[in-house]
Design a protein around this motif. Sequence first.
Motif, PDB file in Angstrom:
ATOM      1  N   LEU A  97       0.909  -1.056   0.045  1.00 38.72           N
ATOM      2  CA  LEU A  97      -0.009   0.116   0.150  1.00 38.72           C
ATOM      3  C   LEU A  97       0.756   1.359  -0.200  1.00 38.72           C
ATOM      4  O   LEU A  97       0.556   2.173  -0.944  1.00 38.72           O
ATOM      5  CB  LEU A  97      -0.918  -0.117   1.291  1.00 38.72           C
ATOM      6  CG  LEU A  97      -1.886   1.099   1.246  1.00 38.72           C
ATOM      7  CD1 LEU A  97      -2.956   1.055   0.273  1.00 38.72           C
ATOM      8  CD2 LEU A  97      -2.834   1.039   2.499  1.00 38.72           C
ATOM      9  N   LEU A  98       2.079   1.245   0.787  1.00 36.13           N
ATOM     10  CA  LEU A  98       2.993   2.496   0.825  1.00 36.13           C
ATOM     11  C   LEU A  98       3.446   2.758  -0.529  1.00 36.13           C
ATOM     12  O   LEU A  98       3.436   3.672  -1.077  1.00 36.13           O
ATOM     13  CB  LEU A  98       4.110   2.158   1.834  1.00 36.13           C
ATOM     14  CG  LEU A  98       5.065   3.120   2.010  1.00 36.13           C
ATOM     15  CD1 LEU A  98       4.377   4.595   2.375  1.00 36.13           C
ATOM     16  CD2 LEU A  98       6.222   2.931   3.006  1.00 36.13           C
TER      17      LEU A  98
ATOM     18  N   GLY B 240       2.158   1.639  -3.422  1.00 39.35           N
ATOM     19  CA  GLY B 240       0.965   2.054  -4.435  1.00 39.35           C
ATOM     20  C   GLY B 240       0.802   3.714  -4.179  1.00 39.35           C
ATOM     21  O   GLY B 240       0.654   4.243  -5.184  1.00 39.35           O
ATOM     22  N   VAL B 241       0.777   4.034  -2.642  1.00 38.92           N
ATOM     23  CA  VAL B 241       0.583   5.506  -2.663  1.00 38.92           C
ATOM     24  C   VAL B 241       1.781   6.339  -3.107  1.00 38.92           C
ATOM     25  O   VAL B 241       1.650   7.567  -3.837  1.00 38.92           O
ATOM     26  CB  VAL B 241       0.281   5.825  -1.246  1.00 38.92           C
ATOM     27  CG1 VAL B 241       0.173   7.298  -0.908  1.00 38.92           C
ATOM     28  CG2 VAL B 241      -1.032   5.072  -0.687  1.00 38.92           C
TER      29      VAL B 241
ATOM     30  N   TYR C  82       1.332   6.606  -6.747  1.00 41.77           N
ATOM     31  CA  TYR C  82       0.307   7.568  -7.181  1.00 41.77           C
ATOM     32  C   TYR C  82       0.437   8.878  -6.891  1.00 41.77           C
ATOM     33  O   TYR C  82       0.322   9.941  -7.842  1.00 41.77           O
ATOM     34  CB  TYR C  82      -0.957   7.028  -6.388  1.00 41.77           C
ATOM     35  CG  TYR C  82      -2.237   8.296  -6.480  1.00 41.77           C
ATOM     36  CD1 TYR C  82      -3.145   8.051  -7.654  1.00 41.77           C
ATOM     37  CD2 TYR C  82      -2.439   9.205  -5.506  1.00 41.77           C
ATOM     38  CE1 TYR C  82      -3.961   8.751  -7.831  1.00 41.77           C
ATOM     39  CE2 TYR C  82      -3.556  10.126  -5.874  1.00 41.77           C
ATOM     40  CZ  TYR C  82      -4.469   9.820  -6.920  1.00 41.77           C
ATOM     41  OH  TYR C  82      -5.236  10.725  -7.146  1.00 41.77           O
ATOM     42  N   SER C  83       1.222   9.230  -5.773  1.00 43.82           N
ATOM     43  CA  SER C  83       1.532  10.908  -5.341  1.00 43.82           C
ATOM     44  C   SER C  83       2.524  11.306  -6.399  1.00 43.82           C
ATOM     45  O   SER C  83       2.699  12.381  -6.795  1.00 43.82           O
ATOM     46  CB  SER C  83       2.204  10.525  -4.202  1.00 43.82           C
ATOM     47  OG  SER C  83       2.691  12.024  -3.666  1.00 43.82           O
TER      48      SER C  83
ATOM     49  N   THR D 108       0.614  12.362  -9.660  1.00 45.65           N
ATOM     50  CA  THR D 108      -0.368  13.033  -9.578  1.00 45.65           C
ATOM     51  C   THR D 108      -0.027  14.432  -8.786  1.00 45.65           C
ATOM     52  O   THR D 108       0.631  14.558  -8.223  1.00 45.65           O
ATOM     53  CB  THR D 108      -1.437  12.443  -8.691  1.00 45.65           C
ATOM     54  OG1 THR D 108      -1.732  10.900  -9.044  1.00 45.65           O
ATOM     55  CG2 THR D 108      -2.771  13.032  -8.475  1.00 45.65           C
TER      56      THR D 108
ATOM     57  N   LEU E 213       3.247   5.867   5.550  1.00 48.80           N
ATOM     58  CA  LEU E 213       1.967   5.728   4.868  1.00 48.80           C
ATOM     59  C   LEU E 213       0.992   6.717   5.161  1.00 48.80           C
ATOM     60  O   LEU E 213       0.424   7.851   4.111  1.00 48.80           O
ATOM     61  CB  LEU E 213       1.248   4.451   5.017  1.00 48.80           C
ATOM     62  CG  LEU E 213      -0.056   4.348   4.124  1.00 48.80           C
ATOM     63  CD1 LEU E 213       0.206   4.441   2.623  1.00 48.80           C
ATOM     64  CD2 LEU E 213      -0.670   3.014   4.560  1.00 48.80           C
TER      65      LEU E 213
ATOM     66  N   ALA F  15       0.175   9.798   2.455  1.00 47.00           N
ATOM     67  CA  ALA F  15      -1.448  10.172   2.093  1.00 47.00           C
ATOM     68  C   ALA F  15      -1.796  11.366   2.586  1.00 47.00           C
ATOM     69  O   ALA F  15      -2.464  12.000   1.632  1.00 47.00           O
ATOM     70  CB  ALA F  15      -2.094   8.988   2.667  1.00 47.00           C
TER      71      ALA F  15
ATOM     72  N   THR G 100      -0.431  14.097   0.072  1.00 47.40           N
ATOM     73  CA  THR G 100      -0.739  13.815  -1.340  1.00 47.40           C
ATOM     74  C   THR G 100      -2.004  14.348  -1.553  1.00 47.40           C
ATOM     75  O   THR G 100      -2.385  15.070  -2.431  1.00 47.40           O
ATOM     76  CB  THR G 100      -0.642  12.451  -1.689  1.00 47.40           C
ATOM     77  OG1 THR G 100       0.466  11.944  -1.383  1.00 47.40           O
ATOM     78  CG2 THR G 100      -1.350  12.148  -3.127  1.00 47.40           C
ATOM     79  N   ILE G 101      -3.125  14.078  -0.393  1.00 48.78           N
ATOM     80  CA  ILE G 101      -4.296  14.569  -0.348  1.00 48.78           C
ATOM     81  C   ILE G 101      -4.460  16.040  -0.308  1.00 48.78           C
ATOM     82  O   ILE G 101      -5.201  16.773  -1.221  1.00 48.78           O
ATOM     83  CB  ILE G 101      -5.347  14.083   0.836  1.00 48.78           C
ATOM     84  CG1 ILE G 101      -5.550  12.637   0.733  1.00 48.78           C
ATOM     85  CG2 ILE G 101      -6.637  14.741   1.057  1.00 48.78           C
ATOM     86  CD1 ILE G 101      -6.038  11.820   1.659  1.00 48.78           C
TER      87      ILE G 101
END
Length: 331
Positions: A18-19, A21-22, A25-26, A29, A286, A290, A293-294
């Motif tokens: 998951l880390l 993947g984030v 994505y970051s 994006t 993580l 996250a 990134t948000i």
Amino acid sequence: MRSQSIGRIALFIGLLVLLIGVFLYSAITGSIKITPSELIVGLLNGTDERAAIIRDLRFPRMIMSMLVGAALAVSGALLQAVMRNPLADAGVIGISAGAGVFTVLLTGLFPLLFFWSPLFAFVGGAVAWLLVYAIAWRGEYSPVRLVLVGIAVHMIFTGIGQLLPSFLRSSIGQANLISSSTLAYATWEDVRLLLIYGTIGLALALLLSPWCNLLALQDKTAHNLGLHVTRARLVVSAVAVLLASAAAAVGGFLFFVGLLVPAVARLCVGSDHRLSLPFSALAGALLVLAADTIGRTIAAPNEIPASVVMMVVGGPCLLMLLRRGGRAHGN
């Protein structure tokens, strides 16, 4: 027992995936959009200007977010072991605020000594911690009293931090160390700095995990098992202060990370610090990545600091922890 071990291994693998993947994505994006294949090719051949910008500006911010998150989460876990209180956190008891104040002083008075800012922040965090401990001590150790005094000390140092720009003109730009995160300004030099101090702190934390397990017991029980309780409490506290101070000096102020992540770690892998500390490091990395990134993407082109995102998320979670706190300790 074997199925439990397999489940924990699966949790660690899932968290790591998951880390990653984030992180991916970051990386692709934001204000500059790029596909994963274009990013990889651009980084390898150096011909894509977008990839170069991401490498020089976005990657340091992302890596810094993970390092800060890991440091704060492990620091919170250590403090909770020392104080035997799930509400202990470097932000709550004033350590981060004290570190921020001393960092602002160093930046304002000696701007060329940037490399030493984590050590100077450590002094500030240690002063705050010792102040809390000295005021809260009344002939016996009271975790509740320590947290209450810590909140007051946090307010004092936060107020001092807001006053400093009036006296140190050159530190105006650093004032947000006391109230907000500075991840948006991260550079590779910041990453290198936090990597040095953070690696030392995280390695020491893992080595001290058996002491943390014993500190969770009553003092007499831990002493009978061969632990020098006072010395262990001071050493573990010093490592927690080092991690929180280094994170505050380079990454600014992020609330709730050291409060929430250790609680999740206990739910997922239990109270054994040999497992909960590495889990907290991964989960903290993580969480902050996250949150940043948000904040960077949810209202683009405007940015919301990761500290604000953490406050919005952490407030309701803190209320839930307060409701669970008594049951977590059998009260």
